[in-house]
Design a protein around this motif. Structure first.
Motif, PDB file in Angstrom:
ATOM      1  N   UNK A 189      12.491 -69.328  34.655  1.00  0.00           N
ATOM      2  CA  UNK A 189      11.457 -70.318  34.978  1.00  0.00           C
ATOM      3  C   UNK A 189      11.730 -70.874  36.377  1.00  0.00           C
ATOM      4  N   UNK A 190      11.047 -70.365  37.419  1.00  0.00           N
ATOM      5  CA  UNK A 190      11.274 -70.841  38.797  1.00  0.00           C
ATOM      6  C   UNK A 190      10.535 -72.167  39.054  1.00  0.00           C
ATOM      7  N   UNK A 191      11.140 -73.019  39.901  1.00  0.00           N
ATOM      8  CA  UNK A 191      10.536 -74.280  40.327  1.00  0.00           C
ATOM      9  C   UNK A 191      10.701 -74.390  41.839  1.00  0.00           C
ATOM     10  N   UNK A 192       9.707 -75.046  42.498  1.00  0.00           N
ATOM     11  CA  UNK A 192       9.832 -75.255  43.941  1.00  0.00           C
ATOM     12  C   UNK A 192      10.639 -76.511  44.216  1.00  0.00           C
ATOM     13  N   UNK A 193      10.767 -76.873  45.507  1.00  0.00           N
ATOM     14  CA  UNK A 193      11.615 -78.001  45.890  1.00  0.00           C
ATOM     15  C   UNK A 193      11.108 -79.320  45.333  1.00  0.00           C
ATOM     16  N   UNK A 194       9.809 -79.403  45.047  1.00  0.00           N
ATOM     17  CA  UNK A 194       9.241 -80.634  44.514  1.00  0.00           C
ATOM     18  C   UNK A 194       9.292 -80.690  42.984  1.00  0.00           C
ATOM     19  N   UNK A 195       9.885 -79.659  42.328  1.00  0.00           N
ATOM     20  CA  UNK A 195       9.991 -79.661  40.881  1.00  0.00           C
ATOM     21  C   UNK A 195       8.781 -79.106  40.175  1.00  0.00           C
ATOM     22  N   UNK A 196       7.903 -78.409  40.906  1.00  0.00           N
ATOM     23  CA  UNK A 196       6.709 -77.828  40.299  1.00  0.00           C
ATOM     24  C   UNK A 196       6.996 -76.375  39.927  1.00  0.00           C
ATOM     25  N   UNK A 197       6.632 -76.027  38.679  1.00  0.00           N
ATOM     26  CA  UNK A 197       6.848 -74.654  38.227  1.00  0.00           C
ATOM     27  C   UNK A 197       5.940 -73.715  38.999  1.00  0.00           C
ATOM     28  N   UNK A 198       6.506 -72.591  39.448  1.00  0.00           N
ATOM     29  CA  UNK A 198       5.755 -71.606  40.220  1.00  0.00           C
ATOM     30  C   UNK A 198       5.946 -70.236  39.595  1.00  0.00           C
ATOM     31  N   UNK A 199       5.071 -69.327  39.976  1.00  0.00           N
ATOM     32  CA  UNK A 199       5.166 -67.931  39.530  1.00  0.00           C
ATOM     33  C   UNK A 199       5.682 -67.096  40.691  1.00  0.00           C
ATOM     34  N   UNK A 200       6.691 -66.270  40.442  1.00  0.00           N
ATOM     35  CA  UNK A 200       7.326 -65.508  41.511  1.00  0.00           C
ATOM     36  C   UNK A 200       7.613 -64.093  41.026  1.00  0.00           C
ATOM     37  N   UNK A 201       7.917 -63.234  42.023  1.00  0.00           N
ATOM     38  CA  UNK A 201       8.468 -61.912  41.739  1.00  0.00           C
ATOM     39  C   UNK A 201       9.925 -61.926  42.178  1.00  0.00           C
ATOM     40  N   UNK A 202      10.799 -61.307  41.389  1.00  0.00           N
ATOM     41  CA  UNK A 202      12.225 -61.321  41.689  1.00  0.00           C
ATOM     42  C   UNK A 202      12.716 -59.919  42.030  1.00  0.00           C
ATOM     43  N   UNK A 203      13.593 -59.859  43.078  1.00  0.00           N
ATOM     44  CA  UNK A 203      14.205 -58.596  43.504  1.00  0.00           C
ATOM     45  C   UNK A 203      15.675 -58.846  43.772  1.00  0.00           C
ATOM     46  N   UNK A 204      16.475 -57.776  43.695  1.00  0.00           N
ATOM     47  CA  UNK A 204      17.875 -57.925  44.055  1.00  0.00           C
ATOM     48  C   UNK A 204      18.057 -57.647  45.539  1.00  0.00           C
TER      49      UNK A 204
END
Length: 407
Positions: free
Chosen positions: A288-303
């Motif tokens: 569950x990713x969150x931005x700097x302001x604490x808002x949940x965001x949708x992201x893609x993850x890579x290594x």
């Protein structure tokens, strides 16, 4: 003693043995060899296989026949009671319980997915095995262990085993006894001892356990040859070994793992990496990713190499087969099934899922702004030192996650 007698003839011989069981073992076997030869000749006088009634009409009852043998050989009359038939049935039933229920529970443990289940079912199976075997030996009392062959079930089993043994060529039978038996003693002890001690230590402990198990197994094999009561313990343990030895060898050859190896196949080596995504040894099922302001965001993850960090979905579509459950996604957070107001997770028609985080993230720590040291004033033309950026920071070992917001 002739082992080719069958039917009523074999039953008659077994009853004669019971009547003569008080004789010394060596003398008893000599007498029974003569009796089996005589019975073979008598059976050949009949056009078909004789019945029990025909044999008794020709030779008398087994007790009368045994009494005549005692008189002819100069043995004293029998002073011990003839073997208790009820004891024979009880001993046989409890022996069968030890040879079936115990190995079954041990097999469940061997093929379990965790060491805890392996230990639980393994100890439970061994407990049932030894308890039933002990009760079987107690049921025997002072009787000869071979009294179980006088029961109908025991006779059928003995005849079936003899039939199988007779299918083996005599020279192969001899090799199995002289070579195969010691090899089997070593194999069952080594696998049993090594597998058991592998649950409690590293490879060195398992090796010591295998050597100790082989030594104990050889001692038990020799002991069983002297006292047939040990068969109540050895036969069930042989069944367990017949399951464990192939399983162990298959796992070692194919690189697979069964119960007692599942949590320990990395023992003694450092190249075992479990499947999936882990954090401090705990599997990760969602992110569950969150931005700097604490808002949940949708992201893609890579290594660090640009490979997607993907997990398999656990939402309604994947659970009920509307999409391929094996298809992994690197878009986070994933949707997961949630219970309704009644706490039920519902069925396919009313399944509910969500991607909302099931927790409230803590506030993001404030980032301090660097200021010049007190008492020092930058002079014109002197570059102001800047804090090191992430590019100049020594990277920590491990996997680097690249977060790419989706649009």
């Amino acid at each position: 003693m002739n082992s080719t007698l069958t039917g009523a003839v074999a039953s008659y011989l077994a009853q004669v043995r019971a009547e003569l069981s008080d004789l010394p073992p060596g003398e008893l076997e000599d007498v029974l060899d003569d009796v089996s030869g005589h019975l073979t000749e008598v059976a050949a006088e009949f056009e078909a296989e004789p019945t029990a009634a025909a044999l008794q009409e020709r030779l008398g009852t087994p007790r009368e026949y045994a009494a005549e043998l005692r008189t002819a050989a100069g043995y004293p009359p029998r002073t011990q009671p003839v073997a208790d038939r009820d004891a024979a049935r009880k001993a046989l039933r409890r022996g069968l319980l030890a040879a079936t229920a115990g190995p079954f529970l041990v097999a469940v443990g061997i093929f379990s997915w965790s060491s805890d289940e392996t230990l639980f079912f393994g100890l439970l199976g061994l407990g049932v095995l030894f308890a039933a075997a002990y009760l079987g030996v107690r049921a025997l009392g002072d009787n000869d262990p071979r009294i179980v062959l006088e029961t109908p079930r025991g006779r059928r089993a003995a005849e079936a085993i003899r039939g199988l043994v007779e299918q083996i060529p005599p020279n192969v039978r001899s090799e199995l006894v002289t070579i195969g038996q010691p090899v089997w003693w070593v194999a069952r002890g080594a696998i049993g001892g090594g597998g058991f001690f592998a649950l409690f230590g590293a490879g060195a402990v398992a090796v010591v356990g295998a050597l100790a198990g082989a030594a104990v197994s050889i001692w038990i094999g020799r002991r069983t040859q002297q006292d047939r009561r040990w068969l109540w313990y050895v036969v069930p343990l042989n069944v367990v070994a017949a399951i464990a030895v192939p399983a162990f060898l298959s796992a070692a050859y194919m690189g697979a793992s069964f119960g007692f190896l599942n949590d320990y196949r990395g023992s003694g080596t450092t190249n075992y990496v479990p499947d999936g995504l882990f954090l401090n040894g705990t599997p990760v099922s969602n992110i569950y990713p969150f931005d700097a302001q604490g808002k949940q965001v949708t992201v893609r993850l890579y290594d660090q190499e640009g490979t997607p960090i993907a997990l398999r979905p656990e939402d309604c579509e994947a659970t009920y087969g509307r999409v391929d459950h094996d298809t992994a996604s690197n878009i986070f957070p994933h949707r997961v099934i949630t219970p309704d107001e009644n706490g039920s997770y519902g069925e396919e028609g009313n399944c509910q899922d969500t991607d909302a985080a099931p927790f409230v993230p803590p506030p993001a720590p404030a980032t301090p702004i660097p200021t010049p040291s007190a008492g020092r004033t930058p002079t014109p033309g002197t570059p102001t030192p800047t804090p090191p950026t992430s590019a100049t920071t020594t990277p920590r070992p491990g996997v680097t996650l690249t977060v790419q917001p989706t649009r």
